[in-house]
Motif scaffolding. Structure first.
Motif, PDB file in Angstrom:
ATOM      1  N   UNK A  20      15.848  44.353  32.550  1.00 33.92           N
ATOM      2  CA  UNK A  20      15.654  44.065  33.963  1.00 33.92           C
ATOM      3  C   UNK A  20      16.959  43.938  34.720  1.00 33.92           C
ATOM      4  N   UNK A  21      17.977  43.390  34.066  1.00 34.25           N
ATOM      5  CA  UNK A  21      19.292  43.254  34.684  1.00 34.25           C
ATOM      6  C   UNK A  21      19.850  44.627  35.055  1.00 34.25           C
ATOM      7  N   UNK A  22      19.710  45.575  34.136  1.00 31.33           N
ATOM      8  CA  UNK A  22      20.188  46.930  34.424  1.00 31.33           C
ATOM      9  C   UNK A  22      19.339  47.593  35.509  1.00 31.33           C
ATOM     10  N   UNK A  35      20.246  48.713  43.176  1.00 26.03           N
ATOM     11  CA  UNK A  35      21.086  48.284  44.281  1.00 26.03           C
ATOM     12  C   UNK A  35      20.989  46.811  44.614  1.00 26.03           C
ATOM     13  N   UNK A  36      20.464  46.016  43.692  1.00 24.70           N
ATOM     14  CA  UNK A  36      20.372  44.568  43.892  1.00 24.70           C
ATOM     15  C   UNK A  36      21.471  43.876  43.084  1.00 24.70           C
ATOM     16  N   UNK A  37      22.138  42.927  43.694  1.00 21.16           N
ATOM     17  CA  UNK A  37      23.253  42.236  43.052  1.00 21.16           C
ATOM     18  C   UNK A  37      22.768  41.508  41.793  1.00 21.16           C
ATOM     19  N   UNK A  38      23.182  41.950  40.596  1.00 23.88           N
ATOM     20  CA  UNK A  38      22.675  41.359  39.352  1.00 23.88           C
ATOM     21  C   UNK A  38      23.114  39.917  39.139  1.00 23.88           C
ATOM     22  N   UNK A  39      24.157  39.483  39.836  1.00 24.06           N
ATOM     23  CA  UNK A  39      24.617  38.107  39.676  1.00 24.06           C
ATOM     24  C   UNK A  39      23.567  37.102  40.144  1.00 24.06           C
ATOM     25  N   UNK A  40      22.680  37.551  41.029  1.00 27.10           N
ATOM     26  CA  UNK A  40      21.634  36.669  41.522  1.00 27.10           C
ATOM     27  C   UNK A  40      20.588  36.350  40.453  1.00 27.10           C
ATOM     28  N   UNK A  41      20.579  37.123  39.365  1.00 28.19           N
ATOM     29  CA  UNK A  41      19.639  36.833  38.276  1.00 28.19           C
ATOM     30  C   UNK A  41      19.942  35.476  37.658  1.00 28.19           C
ATOM     31  N   UNK A  42      21.207  35.107  37.623  1.00 29.45           N
ATOM     32  CA  UNK A  42      21.572  33.801  37.073  1.00 29.45           C
ATOM     33  C   UNK A  42      21.168  32.675  38.021  1.00 29.45           C
ATOM     34  N   UNK A  43      21.296  32.910  39.318  1.00 30.83           N
ATOM     35  CA  UNK A  43      20.846  31.920  40.297  1.00 30.83           C
ATOM     36  C   UNK A  43      19.340  31.726  40.209  1.00 30.83           C
ATOM     37  N   UNK A  69      26.349  39.867  29.745  1.00 28.48           N
ATOM     38  CA  UNK A  69      26.087  41.290  30.000  1.00 28.48           C
ATOM     39  C   UNK A  69      26.337  41.679  31.461  1.00 28.48           C
ATOM     40  N   UNK A  70      26.963  40.792  32.217  1.00 29.88           N
ATOM     41  CA  UNK A  70      27.119  41.006  33.647  1.00 29.88           C
ATOM     42  C   UNK A  70      28.134  42.097  33.988  1.00 29.88           C
ATOM     43  N   UNK A  71      29.189  42.211  33.211  1.00 28.75           N
ATOM     44  CA  UNK A  71      30.205  43.223  33.525  1.00 28.75           C
ATOM     45  C   UNK A  71      29.590  44.618  33.547  1.00 28.75           C
ATOM     46  N   UNK A  99      25.626  48.387  39.476  1.00 25.95           N
ATOM     47  CA  UNK A  99      25.440  47.932  40.856  1.00 25.95           C
ATOM     48  C   UNK A  99      26.459  48.577  41.792  1.00 25.95           C
ATOM     49  N   UNK A 100      27.708  48.608  41.377  1.00 26.84           N
ATOM     50  CA  UNK A 100      28.749  49.198  42.216  1.00 26.84           C
ATOM     51  C   UNK A 100      28.570  50.705  42.371  1.00 26.84           C
ATOM     52  N   UNK A 101      27.922  51.332  41.389  1.00 25.71           N
ATOM     53  CA  UNK A 101      27.700  52.788  41.447  1.00 25.71           C
ATOM     54  C   UNK A 101      26.443  53.137  42.241  1.00 25.71           C
ATOM     55  N   UNK A 102      25.588  52.165  42.529  1.00 26.37           N
ATOM     56  CA  UNK A 102      24.346  52.434  43.256  1.00 26.37           C
ATOM     57  C   UNK A 102      24.652  52.904  44.673  1.00 26.37           C
TER      58      UNK A 102
END
Length: 265
Positions: free
Chosen positions: A197-199, A205-213, A247-249, A255-258
């Motif tokens: 799901x993170x990938x 195009x959704x910021x994956x860092x928000x998954x931790x929040x 696995x965030x990196x 995300x940056x390539x989206x």
């Protein structure tokens, strides 16, 4: 003890012989059911839920969730599902969502009280779709079928040999299978779905860092009402956050390539 050993030996042999598939993360899998069988089951279950539960009639909520789901599902391999995904928002306070084989997604309105922005909701939808991509439903049904066979064979062996403590042995086997096989299996599935799901959310195009929040919010919403991780089918929020962070990196690269960053809100 001898019968416990025999049971687990038989069970492990069955699992070894049947484990010929690989999950998206490279894990060995047991899958006894066809994709068409699972899709049919998913469609039947979804139709029943739509008939039995209240479907949200709020256009803005439906459009918001649909926008997020569309951005996620366009990155699902066609080998998993090649058609148009069906999304339903259920008007229910439970903090939950699900995805089923056959291209079905359900989101409960209560989830939007905890997943407070589009990125956090994308993390949940990506996670649920991740279960479908990894065919976790097939795997659970298949492993349960073999466990039931192993339990029945062991029970027949005990009865045939007229073991006086057969009921006690079977109860111990049941507990051992639950704590030693089924619960860790569930936690493995949850972790795997988190990473898939993170990938997916990052590709969408959704910021994956928000998954931790999101999981910080989930922890706050549940308070202290949680079982120890050993006795749960789900990892603790802190464990999830740690796995996501590790696995965030890689997710940030996607995300940056989206090329499209959705604005569903």
């Amino acid at each position: 003890m001898k019968y416990l050993f025999v049971f687990f030996l038989c069970l492990m042999n069955l699992l070894f012989l049947a484990s010929c598939a690989k999950s998206p993360t490279g894990r060995n899998q047991l899958k006894l059911y066809s994709n068409s069988q699972l899709a049919g089951m998913g469609e039947q279950a979804f139709d029943s839920m739509k008939a039995e539960q209240t479907v949200s009639s709020k256009p803005m909520s439906n459009l918001y969730v649909q926008c997020i789901a569309d951005a996620i599902t366009q990155h699902v391999p066609k080998s998993v599902f090649a058609g148009e995904w069906e999304l339903v928002v259920f008007d229910d306070p439970q903090v939950n969502a699900f995805a089923l084989p056959g291209g079905k997604i359900g989101v409960y309105t209560g989830l939007m009280e905890v997943a407070t922005n589009q990125e956090q909701l994308a993390a949940v939808i990506g996670h649920e779709v991740g279960h479908v991509i990894a065919e976790h439903g097939n795997e659970r049904m298949s492993s349960n079928a073999l466990i039931n066979i192993g339990m029945e064979v062991t029970n027949q062996l005990l009865q045939t040999n007229q073991i006086a403590t057969s009921n006690l042995i079977m109860a111990g086997l049941g507990l051992g299978v639950q704590v030693g096989v089924q619960l860790p299996f569930g936690r493995t599935h949850e972790t795997e779905a988190d990473l898939i799901g993170l990938e997916l959310m990052a590709r969408g195009g959704f910021d994956p860092r928000e998954s931790m929040t999101l999981w910080e919010n989930m922890a706050k919403a549940s308070g202290d009402n949680r079982q120890p991780e050993l006795l749960s089918t789900h990892p603790l929020p802190a464990t999830r956050i740690s796995n996501l962070s590790n696995n965030m990196d890689n997710a940030m690269l996607f995300y940056n390539a989206a090329t499209i960053k959705p604005n569903c809100s």
